[in-house]
Design an enzyme around this catalytic site. Sequence first.
Site, PDB file in Angstrom:
ATOM      1  N   LYS A 107      62.565  21.002   8.222  1.00  0.00           N
ATOM      2  CA  LYS A 107      62.955  21.028   6.744  1.00  0.00           C
ATOM      3  C   LYS A 107      62.644  22.392   6.036  1.00  0.00           C
ATOM      4  O   LYS A 107      63.770  22.704   5.304  1.00  0.00           O
ATOM      5  CB  LYS A 107      61.975  19.991   5.973  1.00  0.00           C
ATOM      6  CG  LYS A 107      62.210  18.670   6.222  1.00  0.00           C
ATOM      7  CD  LYS A 107      61.262  17.706   5.949  1.00  0.00           C
ATOM      8  CE  LYS A 107      61.324  16.277   6.401  1.00  0.00           C
ATOM      9  NZ  LYS A 107      60.172  15.265   6.179  1.00  0.00           N
ATOM     10  N   GLN A 122      54.128  15.640   3.904  1.00  0.00           N
ATOM     11  CA  GLN A 122      54.723  14.772   5.145  1.00  0.00           C
ATOM     12  C   GLN A 122      53.756  13.576   5.556  1.00  0.00           C
ATOM     13  O   GLN A 122      52.530  13.785   5.500  1.00  0.00           O
ATOM     14  CB  GLN A 122      54.435  16.012   6.105  1.00  0.00           C
ATOM     15  CG  GLN A 122      54.990  15.466   7.831  1.00  0.00           C
ATOM     16  CD  GLN A 122      56.560  15.350   7.684  1.00  0.00           C
ATOM     17  OE1 GLN A 122      57.277  16.047   6.956  1.00  0.00           O
ATOM     18  NE2 GLN A 122      56.743  13.935   8.111  1.00  0.00           N
ATOM     19  N   ASP A 135      61.148  13.687  -2.989  1.00  0.00           N
ATOM     20  CA  ASP A 135      61.061  12.816  -1.698  1.00  0.00           C
ATOM     21  C   ASP A 135      60.907  11.345  -2.144  1.00  0.00           C
ATOM     22  O   ASP A 135      60.963  10.408  -1.433  1.00  0.00           O
ATOM     23  CB  ASP A 135      59.684  12.996  -0.847  1.00  0.00           C
ATOM     24  CG  ASP A 135      60.213  12.721   0.714  1.00  0.00           C
ATOM     25  OD1 ASP A 135      61.441  12.386   1.096  1.00  0.00           O
ATOM     26  OD2 ASP A 135      58.991  12.265   1.496  1.00  0.00           O
TER      27      ASP A 135
END
Length: 278
Positions: free
Chosen positions: A52, A96, A119
Amino acid sequence: MALINGTDVARDITEQTTKRAYEFEQRTGRKPCLAAVLVGEDPASVTYVKMKRNRSAKAGIESRFVQLPAETTTEQLVAEITKLSEDDGVDGILLQHPVPGHIDERAAFEAIAPGKDVDGVTMHSFAAMAFSEPGFHSATPGGIMRLLEAYDVDLKGKHAAVIGRSPILGKPVAMLLLAKDATVTICHSKTANLDEIVRTADIVVAAVGKPNFITAIKPGAVVIDAGYNEGNVGDVDFDQVADDASLITPVPGGVGPTTIAVLLEQTVSAAIRRSEDM
């Protein structure tokens, strides 16, 4: 059977994102910034974050990396995310996941400011998806919708079966499909007659986290495999169902690339919105 090429769709999204990031930098004198937070050293998570960050750099997005030890407490993680939420130099925050089991993941997610939740993991973002209000999509569900859009899949009145009910994949993708006038059945490990339900669905979204779990579909169905298991194996038994599918995503090369592309796109959108509000 035709393959849905997620790499091509992601490339198109990223090209537009890169252009918008450049225009933002020219206007403001800085790049959009995505902060990634990683707890522990899980090899798969380390790889995902590195990927990413590399994609961010190629798209003209600054990346900030916060790595915390595996023994980090919920309180410590929430404090780190709160600092990023309050930092004017950060536009988007990615935690994450999964985090180590002793951490309250939901509490950590909720520490992300809604305007930086690129996200799409907070309850605020889920509510925005459910009510079709402005906000950020969960990255994988958002990527799935872009794949369906790119391949002109008409969802109106179609029966969509979502296998999986996680708060960042199954549930939000069901809300997004519903908003496009699909009739949605959410299935899970305790669903009775699951095989029969899947065989009636025009669109199948597999997000259950079990390799080769879906072995039969309705002829002509569109199959979106959002699973990723050890050995590059999805949740759909590709060899068993491919011939019956009208469209199907491969693993890898299907949903994964668009997930990252949507994350980057939403980071730039967050930067633009924040600059307009300042």
